[in-house]
Scaffold this motif. Structure first.
Motif, PDB file in Angstrom:
ATOM      1  N   ILE A 103       3.762  11.340  -2.968  1.00  0.00           N
ATOM      2  CA  ILE A 103       4.555  12.416  -2.211  1.00  0.00           C
ATOM      3  C   ILE A 103       5.873  12.644  -1.779  1.00  0.00           C
ATOM      4  O   ILE A 103       5.967  11.884  -1.634  1.00  0.00           O
ATOM      5  N   PHE A 104       6.003  13.850  -1.863  1.00  0.00           N
ATOM      6  CA  PHE A 104       7.126  14.435  -2.030  1.00  0.00           C
ATOM      7  C   PHE A 104       7.498  15.315  -0.305  1.00  0.00           C
ATOM      8  O   PHE A 104       6.976  15.946  -0.125  1.00  0.00           O
ATOM      9  N   ASP A 105       8.038  14.236   0.489  1.00  0.00           N
ATOM     10  CA  ASP A 105       9.146  15.363   1.883  1.00  0.00           C
ATOM     11  C   ASP A 105      10.400  15.342   0.947  1.00  0.00           C
ATOM     12  O   ASP A 105      10.784  15.154  -0.036  1.00  0.00           O
ATOM     13  N   GLU A 106      10.076  17.612   1.613  1.00  0.00           N
ATOM     14  CA  GLU A 106      11.013  17.948   1.289  1.00  0.00           C
ATOM     15  C   GLU A 106      11.785  18.711  -0.196  1.00  0.00           C
ATOM     16  O   GLU A 106      12.774  18.367  -0.880  1.00  0.00           O
ATOM     17  N   ALA A 107      10.460  18.804  -1.053  1.00  0.00           N
ATOM     18  CA  ALA A 107      10.224  18.848  -2.155  1.00  0.00           C
ATOM     19  C   ALA A 107      11.283  20.149  -2.727  1.00  0.00           C
ATOM     20  O   ALA A 107      11.229  19.961  -4.159  1.00  0.00           O
ATOM     21  N   ASP A 124       1.053  -1.011   0.527  1.00  0.00           N
ATOM     22  CA  ASP A 124       0.329   0.082  -0.196  1.00  0.00           C
ATOM     23  C   ASP A 124       1.039   1.056   0.107  1.00  0.00           C
ATOM     24  O   ASP A 124       0.635   1.990  -0.479  1.00  0.00           O
ATOM     25  N   LEU A 125       2.183   1.070   0.622  1.00  0.00           N
ATOM     26  CA  LEU A 125       2.985   2.216   0.686  1.00  0.00           C
ATOM     27  C   LEU A 125       4.259   1.561   0.191  1.00  0.00           C
ATOM     28  O   LEU A 125       4.889   0.950   1.427  1.00  0.00           O
ATOM     29  N   VAL A 126       5.067   2.471  -0.412  1.00  0.00           N
ATOM     30  CA  VAL A 126       6.309   2.212  -1.250  1.00  0.00           C
ATOM     31  C   VAL A 126       6.812   3.595  -0.179  1.00  0.00           C
ATOM     32  O   VAL A 126       6.847   4.845  -1.013  1.00  0.00           O
ATOM     33  N   ILE A 127       8.306   3.780   0.073  1.00  0.00           N
ATOM     34  CA  ILE A 127       9.339   4.419   0.709  1.00  0.00           C
ATOM     35  C   ILE A 127      10.001   4.355   0.515  1.00  0.00           C
ATOM     36  O   ILE A 127      11.070   3.254  -0.104  1.00  0.00           O
ATOM     37  N   THR A 128      10.654   5.225  -0.253  1.00  0.00           N
ATOM     38  CA  THR A 128      12.049   5.419  -0.715  1.00  0.00           C
ATOM     39  C   THR A 128      12.721   6.995  -0.718  1.00  0.00           C
ATOM     40  O   THR A 128      12.516   7.416   0.093  1.00  0.00           O
ATOM     41  N   ASN A 129      14.316   7.427  -1.124  1.00  0.00           N
ATOM     42  CA  ASN A 129      14.829   8.669  -0.790  1.00  0.00           C
ATOM     43  C   ASN A 129      15.080   9.190  -2.512  1.00  0.00           C
ATOM     44  O   ASN A 129      14.617   8.354  -3.358  1.00  0.00           O
ATOM     45  N   TYR A 130      15.048  10.700  -2.675  1.00  0.00           N
ATOM     46  CA  TYR A 130      15.680  10.905  -3.493  1.00  0.00           C
ATOM     47  C   TYR A 130      17.257  10.533  -4.532  1.00  0.00           C
ATOM     48  O   TYR A 130      16.866   9.941  -5.413  1.00  0.00           O
ATOM     49  N   ALA A 131      17.671   9.910  -3.510  1.00  0.00           N
ATOM     50  CA  ALA A 131      19.074   9.167  -4.339  1.00  0.00           C
ATOM     51  C   ALA A 131      18.617   8.020  -5.005  1.00  0.00           C
ATOM     52  O   ALA A 131      19.098   7.855  -5.934  1.00  0.00           O
ATOM     53  N   LEU A 132      17.894   6.948  -4.571  1.00  0.00           N
ATOM     54  CA  LEU A 132      17.588   6.051  -4.956  1.00  0.00           C
ATOM     55  C   LEU A 132      16.304   6.418  -6.398  1.00  0.00           C
ATOM     56  O   LEU A 132      16.316   5.475  -7.175  1.00  0.00           O
ATOM     57  N   LEU A 133      15.435   7.290  -5.997  1.00  0.00           N
ATOM     58  CA  LEU A 133      14.159   7.872  -7.101  1.00  0.00           C
ATOM     59  C   LEU A 133      15.418   8.337  -8.217  1.00  0.00           C
ATOM     60  O   LEU A 133      14.920   7.846  -8.845  1.00  0.00           O
TER      61      LEU A 133
END
Length: 70
Positions: free
Chosen positions: A56-60, A31-40
Motif C-alpha cells: 500500500i503506497f500512501d502519497e503515490a 502482519d503489517l510493515v511500515i517504512t517510508n519512500y527514502a528507506l524503500l
C-alpha cells in the motif's frame, strides 16, 4: 493508528538507523510493515526479494513516474 483500530495486528516500523537491517529479518513475524519512500529506495534490492501479500503506497505521486529518481 493500527494499535488504535486493529490492536491484534503485529506491526513492525522500519525506521532509519542501524537496527533497521536486523529488523528486516523479522518481517515474516509481522502482519503489517511500515517504512517510508527514502528507506524503500535504499533497501530496494532487499524488498525485491521479499514476498508480500499486498503493498500500500500512501502519497503515490512519489512512485508514479518510473523515470524519476524518486
Amino acid at each position: 493508528e493500527a494499535e488504535r483500530f486493529l490492536p491484534s495486528l503485529r506491526v513492525l516500523v522500519l525506521e532509519r538507523g542501524s537496527e533497521r537491517h536486523a529488523l528486516r529479518a523479522e518481517l515474516a513475524q509481522h502482519d503489517l510493515v511500515i517504512t517510508n519512500y527514502a528507506l524503500l529506495r535504499r533497501d530496494a534490492a532487499a524488498w525485491r526479494e521479499t514476498r508480500l501479500r499486498a503493498a500500500i503506497f500512501d502519497e503515490a505521486q512519489n512512485v508514479k513516474n518510473p523515470d524519476a529518481a524518486v
